[in-house]
Design a protein around this motif. Structure first.
Motif, PDB file in Angstrom:
ATOM      1  N   LYS A  38       0.813  -1.215   0.000  1.00 23.38           N
ATOM      2  CA  LYS A  38       0.000   0.000   0.000  1.00 23.38           C
ATOM      3  C   LYS A  38       0.845   1.262   0.000  1.00 23.38           C
ATOM      4  CE  LYS A  38      -3.993  -1.984   2.438  1.00 23.38           C
ATOM      5  NZ  LYS A  38      -4.815  -1.928   3.674  1.00 23.38           N
ATOM      6  N   PHE A  39       2.098   1.102   0.400  1.00 23.82           N
ATOM      7  CA  PHE A  39       2.942   2.273   0.615  1.00 23.82           C
ATOM      8  C   PHE A  39       3.431   2.903  -0.673  1.00 23.82           C
ATOM      9  CE2 PHE A  39       7.093   4.210   1.496  1.00 23.82           C
ATOM     10  CZ  PHE A  39       6.722   5.120   2.464  1.00 23.82           C
ATOM     11  N   PHE A  40       4.092   2.129  -1.520  1.00 23.72           N
ATOM     12  CA  PHE A  40       4.767   2.705  -2.666  1.00 23.72           C
ATOM     13  C   PHE A  40       3.849   3.388  -3.678  1.00 23.72           C
ATOM     14  CE2 PHE A  40       8.520   0.271  -1.292  1.00 23.72           C
ATOM     15  CZ  PHE A  40       9.437   1.301  -1.329  1.00 23.72           C
ATOM     16  N   PRO A  41       2.636   2.901  -3.915  1.00 19.15           N
ATOM     17  CA  PRO A  41       1.765   3.645  -4.836  1.00 19.15           C
ATOM     18  C   PRO A  41       1.438   5.059  -4.360  1.00 19.15           C
ATOM     19  CG  PRO A  41       0.981   1.397  -4.582  1.00 19.15           C
ATOM     20  CD  PRO A  41       2.052   1.594  -3.557  1.00 19.15           C
ATOM     21  N   LYS A  42       1.707   5.338  -3.074  1.00 21.26           N
ATOM     22  CA  LYS A  42       1.397   6.658  -2.521  1.00 21.26           C
ATOM     23  C   LYS A  42       2.559   7.638  -2.616  1.00 21.26           C
ATOM     24  CE  LYS A  42      -2.648   5.372  -0.720  1.00 21.26           C
ATOM     25  NZ  LYS A  42      -3.949   5.971  -1.109  1.00 21.26           N
ATOM     26  N   VAL A  43       3.758   7.137  -2.830  1.00 24.59           N
ATOM     27  CA  VAL A  43       4.940   8.002  -2.740  1.00 24.59           C
ATOM     28  C   VAL A  43       5.487   8.315  -4.128  1.00 24.59           C
ATOM     29  CG1 VAL A  43       5.637   7.415  -0.405  1.00 24.59           C
ATOM     30  CG2 VAL A  43       6.299   5.915  -2.284  1.00 24.59           C
ATOM     31  N   ILE A  44       4.655   8.865  -4.944  1.00 22.37           N
ATOM     32  CA  ILE A  44       4.998   9.086  -6.350  1.00 22.37           C
ATOM     33  C   ILE A  44       5.981  10.239  -6.554  1.00 22.37           C
ATOM     34  CG2 ILE A  44       2.833   8.114  -7.174  1.00 22.37           C
ATOM     35  CD1 ILE A  44       1.778  10.953  -7.476  1.00 22.37           C
ATOM     36  N   ASN A  45       6.228  11.051  -5.530  1.00 26.04           N
ATOM     37  CA  ASN A  45       7.111  12.212  -5.668  1.00 26.04           C
ATOM     38  C   ASN A  45       8.505  11.980  -5.101  1.00 26.04           C
ATOM     39  OD1 ASN A  45       5.180  14.032  -6.888  1.00 26.04           O
ATOM     40  ND2 ASN A  45       4.161  14.101  -4.897  1.00 26.04           N
ATOM     41  N   LEU A  46       8.816  10.757  -4.748  1.00 25.96           N
ATOM     42  CA  LEU A  46      10.102  10.488  -4.131  1.00 25.96           C
ATOM     43  C   LEU A  46      11.270  10.748  -5.087  1.00 25.96           C
ATOM     44  CD1 LEU A  46       9.640   7.222  -2.026  1.00 25.96           C
ATOM     45  CD2 LEU A  46      10.099   9.518  -1.188  1.00 25.96           C
ATOM     46  N   LYS A  47      12.306  11.410  -4.556  1.00 21.86           N
ATOM     47  CA  LYS A  47      13.546  11.640  -5.289  1.00 21.86           C
ATOM     48  C   LYS A  47      14.676  10.771  -4.742  1.00 21.86           C
ATOM     49  CE  LYS A  47      11.705  15.207  -7.488  1.00 21.86           C
ATOM     50  NZ  LYS A  47      11.349  15.147  -8.932  1.00 21.86           N
ATOM     51  N   VAL A  48      14.625  10.488  -3.431  1.00 19.40           N
ATOM     52  CA  VAL A  48      15.689   9.731  -2.764  1.00 19.40           C
ATOM     53  C   VAL A  48      15.067   8.623  -1.922  1.00 19.40           C
ATOM     54  CG1 VAL A  48      17.627   9.832  -1.156  1.00 19.40           C
ATOM     55  CG2 VAL A  48      17.132  11.796  -2.642  1.00 19.40           C
ATOM     56  N   VAL A  49      15.549   7.386  -2.108  1.00 20.42           N
ATOM     57  CA  VAL A  49      15.119   6.256  -1.292  1.00 20.42           C
ATOM     58  C   VAL A  49      16.352   5.591  -0.698  1.00 20.42           C
ATOM     59  CG1 VAL A  49      14.056   3.973  -1.271  1.00 20.42           C
ATOM     60  CG2 VAL A  49      12.993   5.822  -2.568  1.00 20.42           C
ATOM     61  N   THR A  50      16.375   5.447   0.632  1.00 20.75           N
ATOM     62  CA  THR A  50      17.448   4.759   1.333  1.00 20.75           C
ATOM     63  C   THR A  50      16.862   3.552   2.046  1.00 20.75           C
ATOM     64  OG1 THR A  50      18.609   6.854   1.705  1.00 20.75           O
ATOM     65  CG2 THR A  50      19.267   4.979   3.055  1.00 20.75           C
ATOM     66  N   LEU A  51      17.382   2.369   1.726  1.00 16.51           N
ATOM     67  CA  LEU A  51      16.868   1.125   2.295  1.00 16.51           C
ATOM     68  C   LEU A  51      17.951   0.458   3.136  1.00 16.51           C
ATOM     69  CD1 LEU A  51      15.026  -0.315  -0.843  1.00 16.51           C
ATOM     70  CD2 LEU A  51      14.052   1.042   1.024  1.00 16.51           C
ATOM     71  N   GLY A  52      17.614   0.120   4.375  1.00 15.25           N
ATOM     72  CA  GLY A  52      18.585  -0.471   5.285  1.00 15.25           C
ATOM     73  C   GLY A  52      18.529  -1.970   5.377  1.00 15.25           C
ATOM     74  N   SER A  53      17.476  -2.591   4.839  1.00 18.44           N
ATOM     75  CA  SER A  53      17.377  -4.045   4.919  1.00 18.44           C
ATOM     76  C   SER A  53      16.365  -4.576   3.907  1.00 18.44           C
ATOM     77  CB  SER A  53      16.956  -4.480   6.330  1.00 18.44           C
ATOM     78  OG  SER A  53      15.602  -4.128   6.569  1.00 18.44           O
ATOM     79  N   HIS A  54      16.519  -5.856   3.593  1.00 12.50           N
ATOM     80  CA  HIS A  54      15.547  -6.588   2.778  1.00 12.50           C
ATOM     81  C   HIS A  54      15.273  -5.952   1.420  1.00 12.50           C
ATOM     82  CE1 HIS A  54      14.980  -8.082   6.854  1.00 12.50           C
ATOM     83  NE2 HIS A  54      14.707  -9.225   6.267  1.00 12.50           N
ATOM     84  N   THR A  55      16.314  -5.413   0.821  1.00 12.78           N
ATOM     85  CA  THR A  55      16.185  -4.905  -0.539  1.00 12.78           C
ATOM     86  C   THR A  55      16.111  -6.096  -1.487  1.00 12.78           C
ATOM     87  OG1 THR A  55      17.642  -3.102   0.139  1.00 12.78           O
ATOM     88  CG2 THR A  55      17.138  -3.284  -2.208  1.00 12.78           C
ATOM     89  N   SER A  56      15.051  -6.176  -2.252  1.00 12.07           N
ATOM     90  CA  SER A  56      14.810  -7.340  -3.102  1.00 12.07           C
ATOM     91  C   SER A  56      14.269  -6.899  -4.455  1.00 12.07           C
ATOM     92  CB  SER A  56      13.789  -8.271  -2.433  1.00 12.07           C
ATOM     93  OG  SER A  56      12.534  -7.602  -2.318  1.00 12.07           O
TER      94      SER A  56
END
Length: 258
Positions: A38-56
Motif C-alpha cells: 500500500k505504501f509505494f503507490p502513494k509516494v509518487i514524488n520520491l527523489k531519494v530512497v534509502t533502504l537499510g534491509s531486505h532490498t529485493s
C-alpha cells in the motif's frame, strides 16, 4: 487511526524516504507486506530512497512502478540484499536515476552464497541504459568486470563522475579501462599496491577532470604516485591510516581510523 494508515497519510508529498526495516513490530520476524504494497503507490514524488534491509527484486519493482522521478537509490547499509540482474533490469526504466548505491561487501573472496546476487553483466546493462547516472556503487570486483564488458562494446559513459575501485584486484590496467569508459571522472577511491605505484600514477594522470582522490591502504611513498603531474587540480585528497604523508601543497583530509 492505526499505524499503517497514519504512515500512508503523510507520504504523498515526501521527496526523501529512509526505511531501516520492513519488519512488522506486531508480527515478529515477518515482513509487513500489507504496508509495503500500500505504501509505494502513494509516494509518487520520491527523489531519494534509502533502504537499510531486505532490498529485493520485489521492493525494486514497487519502487519502479511508483517513483518515476527517483534520482537516488541508496542500499549501502543492506549487506544482505537479494537484488538480482532482473531487479537491475527493472531499475533501467528509471531514466532520472543519478545514483545507484549498493554495499561494498562482500568482496570477491567470500563464499559464493555470501555474495550479492546480481552480476557484472547486469551492472553493465544498467549503467549503459541510464543516461544521467553519476555513480553506481557496489563491490569493486563487480565494477571492474562491468567496466571490462562496457569497454568491449566500445561504449563511453560521459555522465559517470565517481567510481569505487578499492580492491585487491584493481591494478593500473583497471584504471586505464576506467579512463577509457568514464573519461569525465571527478571522484575516485582506490587501493595502491606495492610496486605498482608508478604505473598507477601514470594511469591516474589521464583523468583530466579528477577532483577528489581517496587512497586506501597505500603501501608506497605518496610521491611515487606522481601527484606533481596532475595533483594540483585536486580539490580533495583523502588519505587513510595506512598512507604516508602527502604533499603539504594539497588539501588533505586524514580521517581517524574507524
Amino acid at each position: 487511526m492505526n499505524t499503517n494508515r497514519a504512515i500512508l497519510d503523510v507520504t504523498k508529498k515526501l521527496h526523501n524516504l529512509r526505511v531501516n526495516s520492513w519488519y512488522s513490530p506486531y508480527n515478529g520476524d515477518e515482513m509487513d507486506n500489507d504496508l509495503i504494497e500500500k505504501f509505494f503507490p502513494k509516494v509518487i514524488n520520491l527523489k531519494v530512497v534509502t533502504l537499510g534491509s531486505h532490498t529485493s527484486d520485489k521492493i525494486i519493482d514497487m519502487i519502479v512502478s511508483s517513483c518515476h522521478e527517483l534520482q537516488v537509490l541508496d542500499c549501502r547499509e543492506d549487506c544482505w540484499c537479494t537484488v538480482t540482474d532482473r531487479g537491475l533490469e527493472s531499475l533501467s526504466s528509471l531514466k532520472s536515476l543519478r545514483y545507484v548505491l549498493f554495499s561494498h561487501l562482500p568482496d570477491e573472496y567470500e563464499e559464493e552464497d555470501e555474495k550479492l546476487l546480481f552480476t557484472a553483466k547486469g551492472i553493465a546493462s544498467l549503467i549503459i541504459s541510464l543516461p544521467h547516472l553519476i555513480k553506481f556503487e557496489c563491490p569493486e570486483y563487480l565494477i571492474r568486470e562491468a567496466l571490462d564488458i562496457i569497454k568491449s562494446k566500445n561504449i563511453i559513459l560521459p555522465s559517470i563522475k565517481s567510481l569505487y575501485l578499492e580492491g585487491n584486484g584493481a591494478h593500473s590496467s583497471t584504471f586505464i579501462t576506467a579512463y577509457k569508459v568514464c573519461p569525465n571522472l571527478e571522484e575516485l577511491c582506490i587501493m595502491v599496491h606495492k610496486d605498482e605505484e608508478n604505473d598507477i600514477g601514470d594511469s591516474l594522470a589521464e583523468f583530466k577532470e579528477l577532483q577528489s582522490l581517496t587512497l586506501n591502504k597505500l603501501v608506497a611513498p605518496l610521491g611515487s604516485l606522481k601527484l606533481s603531474v596532475y595533483g594540483q587540480q585536486l580539490k580533495f585528497l583523502d588519505i587513510k591510516k595506512d598512507a604516508f604523508i602527502a604533499s603539504p601543497s594539497l588539501p588533505v583530509r586524514c580521517p581517524s581510523p574507524r
